[in-house]
Enzyme design. Structure first.
Site, short mmCIF file in Angstrom:
data_model
loop_
_atom_site.label_atom_id
_atom_site.label_comp_id
_atom_site.label_asym_id
_atom_site.label_seq_id
_atom_site.Cartn_x
_atom_site.Cartn_y
_atom_site.Cartn_z
CB SER A 125 -0.36 5.16 5.71
OG SER A 125 -1.51 5.47 6.44
CE1 TYR A 149 -0.34 -0.28 7.77
CE2 TYR A 149 -1.41 1.75 8.48
CZ TYR A 149 -0.96 0.92 7.47
OH TYR A 149 -1.11 1.30 6.16
CE LYS A 153 2.13 1.01 5.27
NZ LYS A 153 2.53 0.22 4.11
P1 NAD Z 1 -4.35 -5.25 0.86
O1 NAD Z 1 -4.21 -6.06 2.10
O2 NAD Z 1 -5.59 -5.38 0.07
O3 NAD Z 1 -3.12 -5.52 -0.10
C1 NAD Z 1 -1.83 -5.85 0.38
C2 NAD Z 1 -1.36 -7.06 -0.41
O4 NAD Z 1 -0.04 -7.42 0.03
C3 NAD Z 1 -2.24 -8.29 -0.19
O5 NAD Z 1 -2.54 -8.87 -1.43
C4 NAD Z 1 -1.38 -9.23 0.67
O6 NAD Z 1 -1.67 -10.58 0.41
C5 NAD Z 1 0.01 -8.83 0.23
N1 NAD Z 1 1.06 -9.06 1.22
C6 NAD Z 1 1.07 -8.70 2.53
N2 NAD Z 1 2.24 -9.07 3.08
C7 NAD Z 1 2.99 -9.65 2.11
C8 NAD Z 1 4.28 -10.21 2.06
N3 NAD Z 1 5.07 -10.29 3.15
N4 NAD Z 1 4.73 -10.70 0.88
C9 NAD Z 1 3.95 -10.65 -0.23
N5 NAD Z 1 2.71 -10.13 -0.24
C10 NAD Z 1 2.24 -9.64 0.92
O7 NAD Z 1 -4.10 -3.74 1.28
P2 NAD Z 1 -4.31 -2.43 0.41
O8 NAD Z 1 -5.45 -1.69 0.97
O9 NAD Z 1 -4.27 -2.75 -1.03
O10 NAD Z 1 -2.99 -1.65 0.83
C11 NAD Z 1 -1.80 -1.72 0.08
C12 NAD Z 1 -0.71 -0.98 0.82
O11 NAD Z 1 -1.14 0.36 1.03
C13 NAD Z 1 -0.40 -1.55 2.19
O12 NAD Z 1 1.00 -1.48 2.38
C14 NAD Z 1 -1.13 -0.63 3.14
O13 NAD Z 1 -0.47 -0.55 4.38
C15 NAD Z 1 -1.04 0.69 2.41
N6 NAD Z 1 -2.14 1.61 2.74
C16 NAD Z 1 -3.42 1.19 2.65
C17 NAD Z 1 -4.46 2.07 2.98
C18 NAD Z 1 -5.90 1.63 2.96
O14 NAD Z 1 -6.73 2.28 3.59
N7 NAD Z 1 -6.26 0.59 2.22
C19 NAD Z 1 -4.17 3.38 3.38
C20 NAD Z 1 -2.84 3.77 3.44
C21 NAD Z 1 -1.82 2.87 3.12
C1 WQD Z 2 -13.30 6.39 8.93
C2 WQD Z 2 -14.25 7.06 9.89
C3 WQD Z 2 -14.28 6.11 12.12
C4 WQD Z 2 -15.91 2.25 10.95
C5 WQD Z 2 -7.94 3.74 8.42
C6 WQD Z 2 -6.62 3.45 9.04
C7 WQD Z 2 -5.55 4.21 8.34
C8 WQD Z 2 -5.60 4.02 6.83
C9 WQD Z 2 -6.98 4.16 6.27
C10 WQD Z 2 -3.92 2.44 6.18
C11 WQD Z 2 -13.65 7.23 11.27
C12 WQD Z 2 -15.62 5.93 11.42
C13 WQD Z 2 -15.43 3.55 10.92
C14 WQD Z 2 -17.14 1.98 11.61
C15 WQD Z 2 -17.32 4.32 12.13
N1 WQD Z 2 -5.13 2.73 6.46
N2 WQD Z 2 -16.12 4.56 11.48
N3 WQD Z 2 -17.80 3.04 12.16
O1 WQD Z 2 -9.58 5.22 10.62
O2 WQD Z 2 -9.68 7.09 8.92
O3 WQD Z 2 -8.24 5.14 8.54
O4 WQD Z 2 -7.92 3.39 7.04
O5 WQD Z 2 -2.95 3.15 6.21
O6 WQD Z 2 -4.35 3.76 8.86
O7 WQD Z 2 -6.67 3.81 10.41
O8 WQD Z 2 -10.65 4.87 8.32
O9 WQD Z 2 -12.68 3.75 7.49
O10 WQD Z 2 -11.69 2.98 9.68
O11 WQD Z 2 -12.80 5.19 9.56
O12 WQD Z 2 -17.95 5.22 12.66
O13 WQD Z 2 -17.60 0.84 11.70
O14 WQD Z 2 -15.40 6.24 10.07
O15 WQD Z 2 -14.45 6.47 13.44
O16 WQD Z 2 -14.09 8.45 11.76
P1 WQD Z 2 -9.56 5.63 9.24
P2 WQD Z 2 -11.97 4.09 8.74
#
Ligand code: NAD
Ligand code: WQD
Length: 341
Positions: A125, A149, A153
């Protein structure tokens, strides 16, 4: 055809990546414990791909169940999406985040080593960069995670780097996602948050759908042109194809200098909260009510990716516009007002 285990494959990013992998002739086996997803996703993926997908209800911390899967299939590689991802929750429940994300990853790596499966793509991330002093973010920037969190990572990346240095057999890519947005073009799969969304896009679509009264904009006094935070939004299908490109690089034409690489996946373009609201309003055809409130703790004014490393090493480039991202999210919301039910 290559066999790939996709852990966390029922989630938002994993489900889209699976469709891209299948379209690129990979055989996919899915493992997920549904802690943040629905079994209905598997059915949707089967309908969309026209394939029966082997699926296991497994927690990646359960070594016996993982071993059963690895003894049934000969995997060429693994993509690990399984993880908990809510920043606020991680502050309240750090142990469950370290246990699920870090212990889960170690457990999976141990089983991979036992079965001599050494190719891994890991969901990292942009949060690993912490509070950066330069923008856009390059992979050479130091890591500085600022919440539990993000630290899971960062710790996992450090473990993976150590592992890759311990033996030339390991080939590992950690993909650092910026802000995923969008949904599959069919409108059949998309982001399905539990309860009130934490993230901007699902919050906006739930306001537009009348499920929430208004959006709360977290601060308009940031050092940006309109005062709201700027983020690098990347279409979920672009993110999906980034995983296929990473696997292709690991399996087919390995051209990485090191056995471990961390690579940004973003669009390289930044949009403010107000610009995202305007883009959704244009797609939806009505105004999104909002109120400006105080800043949310931990938010950076700007987060932006430099994606030249992904282009250079993976041959990957983002292709979707912000308008398409918003239109695709809205199609998913309209077709599935209550998510996967
Ligand atoms: P998500 O929650 O939709 O998907 C994660 C999946 O993993 C879910 O289906 C959940 O049930 C499963 N899971 C969680 N813990 C588990 C475990 N111990 N064993 C088996 N399955 C498990 O999240 P996402 O948005 O698809 O994110 C996927 C990955 O990408 C995550 O690791 C998240 O941290 C990372 N990530 C997400 C974002 C984002 O903004 N969505 C950004 C950066 C990184
Ligand atoms: C985007 C912008 C908020 C909600 C998050 C995680 C990050 C990554 C991706 C996993 C920001 C603003 C948001 C609301 C708002 N996930 N906002 N009102 O914070 O950039 O990233 O998701 O790795 O770890 O922190 O994304 O969509 O929460 O926010 O004003 O109700 O929108 O302040 O500027 P963020 P976000």
């Amino acid at each position: 055809m290559k066999n790939i285990l996709v852990t966390g494959g029922a989630g938002y990013i994993g489900s889209h990546a699976i469709l891209d992998l299948i379209a690129n002739n990979y055989n996919v086996v899915i493992a997920d414990n549904f802690s943040n997803s629905s079994p209905l996703v598997i059915k949707k993926l089967e309908e969309l791909s026209g394939k029966t997908l082997p699926f296991f209800d497994v927690d990646i911390r359960d070594k016996n169940k993982l071993t059963n899967i690895f003894s049934t299939f000969n995997f060429d590689g693994v993509i690990n999406f399984a993880g908990l991802k809510a920043v606020g929750e991680s502050v309240e429940e750090p142990l469950s985040y370290y246990n699920n994300n870090v212990c889960g990853m170690i457990n999976l790596l141990e089983v991979m080593a036992e079965y001599k499966v050494f190719n891994l793509v890991f969901s990292s991330s942009a949060t690993v960069y912490g509070i950066p002093d330069t923008m856009p973010l390059l992979e050479t920037n130091s890591m500085g995670a600022i919440n539990p969190y993000a630290r899971t990572k960062k710790i996992i990346e450090e473990i993976l780097r150590d592992l890759a240095q311990s033996s030339d057999e390991w080939k590992i890519i950690a993909l650092r996602y910026f802000n995923p947005l969008g949904a599959h073009k069919s409108g059949e799969i998309g982001e399905n948050p539990n309860g009130i969304p934490n993230n901007l896009a699902p919050y906006i679509t739930q306001v537009a759908a009348g499920k929430l009264d208004k959006l709360y904009v977290f601060g308009n006094d940031y050092d940006t042109p309109d005062g709201t935070c700027i983020r690098d939004y990347v279409h979920i299908n672009d993110l999906a194809s980034g995983h296929t490109a990473a696997l292709n690089t690991l399996l087919k034409n390995y051209n990485l200098k090191n056995n471990f690489e961390a690579i940004n996946l973003g669009s390289g373009k930044g949009y403010s909260v107000f610009e995202i609201i305007k883009n959704f309003e244009a797609v939806i055809g009505r105004t999104i009510p909002y109120e400006i409130i105080s800043r949310r703790a931990g938010d950076l004014d700007v987060s932006l990716a430099d994606v030249s490393k992904a282009k250079r090493l993976l041959g990957w480039e983002p292709t979707y516009s912000i308008k398409e991202m918003c239109a695709d999210v809205w199609r998913w919301q309209e077709k599935n007002p209550n998510g996967y039910v």
